[in-house]
Write an enzyme that holds these catalytic residues in place. Sequence first.
Site, mmCIF file in Angstrom:
data_model
loop_
_atom_site.group_PDB
_atom_site.id
_atom_site.type_symbol
_atom_site.label_atom_id
_atom_site.label_comp_id
_atom_site.label_asym_id
_atom_site.label_seq_id
_atom_site.Cartn_x
_atom_site.Cartn_y
_atom_site.Cartn_z
ATOM 1 N N HIS A 221 -5.335 -0.031 5.342
ATOM 2 C CA HIS A 221 -5.199 -1.415 4.884
ATOM 3 C C HIS A 221 -5.436 -2.434 5.991
ATOM 4 O O HIS A 221 -5.236 -2.136 7.158
ATOM 5 C CB HIS A 221 -3.776 -1.652 4.339
ATOM 6 C CG HIS A 221 -3.354 -0.658 3.319
ATOM 7 N ND1 HIS A 221 -2.310 0.214 3.523
ATOM 8 C CD2 HIS A 221 -3.836 -0.385 2.082
ATOM 9 C CE1 HIS A 221 -2.169 0.982 2.448
ATOM 10 N NE2 HIS A 221 -3.084 0.636 1.572
ATOM 11 N N HIS B 224 -3.732 -5.706 7.384
ATOM 12 C CA HIS B 224 -2.421 -6.360 7.339
ATOM 13 C C HIS B 224 -2.557 -7.802 7.822
ATOM 14 O O HIS B 224 -3.522 -8.156 8.496
ATOM 15 C CB HIS B 224 -1.404 -5.572 8.166
ATOM 16 C CG HIS B 224 -0.922 -4.348 7.449
ATOM 17 N ND1 HIS B 224 0.385 -4.182 7.066
ATOM 18 C CD2 HIS B 224 -1.581 -3.244 7.026
ATOM 19 C CE1 HIS B 224 0.521 -3.015 6.443
ATOM 20 N NE2 HIS B 224 -0.662 -2.421 6.412
ATOM 21 N N HIS C 112 0.555 -6.194 3.813
ATOM 22 C CA HIS C 112 -0.864 -6.172 3.483
ATOM 23 C C HIS C 112 -1.363 -7.614 3.368
ATOM 24 O O HIS C 112 -0.645 -8.488 2.873
ATOM 25 C CB HIS C 112 -1.114 -5.480 2.145
ATOM 26 C CG HIS C 112 -0.767 -4.032 2.131
ATOM 27 N ND1 HIS C 112 -0.924 -3.259 1.018
ATOM 28 C CD2 HIS C 112 -0.273 -3.219 3.088
ATOM 29 C CE1 HIS C 112 -0.543 -2.016 1.284
ATOM 30 N NE2 HIS C 112 -0.144 -1.980 2.531
ATOM 31 N N HIS D 90 -0.425 -4.749 -5.438
ATOM 32 C CA HIS D 90 -1.198 -3.726 -4.731
ATOM 33 C C HIS D 90 -2.025 -2.928 -5.744
ATOM 34 O O HIS D 90 -1.557 -2.634 -6.844
ATOM 35 C CB HIS D 90 -0.242 -2.787 -3.979
ATOM 36 C CG HIS D 90 -0.943 -1.695 -3.257
ATOM 37 N ND1 HIS D 90 -1.646 -1.909 -2.093
ATOM 38 C CD2 HIS D 90 -1.067 -0.377 -3.542
ATOM 39 C CE1 HIS D 90 -2.162 -0.761 -1.677
ATOM 40 N NE2 HIS D 90 -1.824 0.186 -2.547
ATOM 41 N N HIS E 141 -4.670 -6.719 -3.471
ATOM 42 C CA HIS E 141 -4.523 -7.417 -2.193
ATOM 43 C C HIS E 141 -5.911 -7.428 -1.548
ATOM 44 O O HIS E 141 -6.655 -6.453 -1.660
ATOM 45 C CB HIS E 141 -3.600 -6.652 -1.240
ATOM 46 C CG HIS E 141 -2.209 -6.453 -1.711
ATOM 47 N ND1 HIS E 141 -1.381 -5.496 -1.172
ATOM 48 C CD2 HIS E 141 -1.463 -7.095 -2.654
ATOM 49 C CE1 HIS E 141 -0.206 -5.545 -1.740
ATOM 50 N NE2 HIS E 141 -0.227 -6.510 -2.663
ATOM 51 N N ASP F 243 -6.330 -4.303 0.561
ATOM 52 C CA ASP F 243 -6.254 -2.961 -0.043
ATOM 53 C C ASP F 243 -7.591 -2.240 0.058
ATOM 54 O O ASP F 243 -8.501 -2.476 -0.737
ATOM 55 C CB ASP F 243 -5.838 -3.051 -1.513
ATOM 56 C CG ASP F 243 -4.395 -3.445 -1.713
ATOM 57 O OD1 ASP F 243 -3.624 -3.369 -0.742
ATOM 58 O OD2 ASP F 243 -4.045 -3.827 -2.845
ATOM 59 N N HIS G 173 -1.715 4.496 7.507
ATOM 60 C CA HIS G 173 -0.369 4.892 7.102
ATOM 61 C C HIS G 173 -0.199 6.408 7.125
ATOM 62 O O HIS G 173 -1.170 7.154 7.139
ATOM 63 C CB HIS G 173 -0.069 4.343 5.708
ATOM 64 C CG HIS G 173 0.069 2.856 5.703
ATOM 65 N ND1 HIS G 173 1.271 2.223 5.890
ATOM 66 C CD2 HIS G 173 -0.859 1.870 5.564
ATOM 67 C CE1 HIS G 173 1.089 0.909 5.845
ATOM 68 N NE2 HIS G 173 -0.208 0.675 5.659
ATOM 69 N N ARG H 184 3.673 3.599 9.433
ATOM 70 C CA ARG H 184 2.421 3.205 10.080
ATOM 71 C C ARG H 184 2.164 4.101 11.289
ATOM 72 O O ARG H 184 2.975 4.151 12.197
ATOM 73 C CB ARG H 184 2.525 1.734 10.490
ATOM 74 C CG ARG H 184 2.813 0.842 9.283
ATOM 75 C CD ARG H 184 3.262 -0.541 9.658
ATOM 76 N NE ARG H 184 3.617 -1.289 8.456
ATOM 77 C CZ ARG H 184 3.609 -2.594 8.365
ATOM 78 N NH1 ARG H 184 3.278 -3.341 9.413
ATOM 79 N NH2 ARG H 184 3.933 -3.190 7.239
#
Length: 177
Positions: free
Chosen positions: A69, A71, A86, A94, A103, A106, A143, A166
């Site tokens: 993602h 962020h 995100h 999401h 998002h 995403d 992630h 993360r």
Amino acid sequence: MGGVTQKMTDTIKSVPALAPAGIQAVVVLRDPNNGQVYGQVEFMQTDDGVVTVSGEIKNIPNKEKRGFHIHEFGDTTNGCTSAGAHFNPENNEHAGPQDALRHVGDLGNIVGGTGDVAKFNFKDSVIKLTGPHSIIGRSVVVHEKEDDLGRGGNPDSKKTGNAGGRIACGVIGFKKV
């Protein structure tokens, strides 16, 4: 002064000399805890505004998926935690990268391959390297789990994709070409 977590909209607006076509960006990813997961991702925006995302991330086990993602903040002063949530300027739920509403950040999953290296090359028409959806100055986060793309049936799924902690991150910057 807003510090390193200041949203980057004003910064991007102050880069008028760059035309949208051919802009390139790069992020070097590092695992802030033990250095095991690392790699590089490149972004290139074409004339039509589509961004090609390509890269290699090491130590992603073969055939395993990991959430991937953009962020909201370009801040890694507290490891990957300070990168924020995100990137979601339109306040959507999401979802997956192919969904109409998602998002901006995403990007789905990356998949480990031979030698535990995730290699990928895909196009995205939602992220941008200029304008209000610009990802320059924000962070890429890998992630620890697979992103369920908002289909997990619980509140966290619609927020984070249940992708877990993360394991690597880095700040996106303009690439010297």
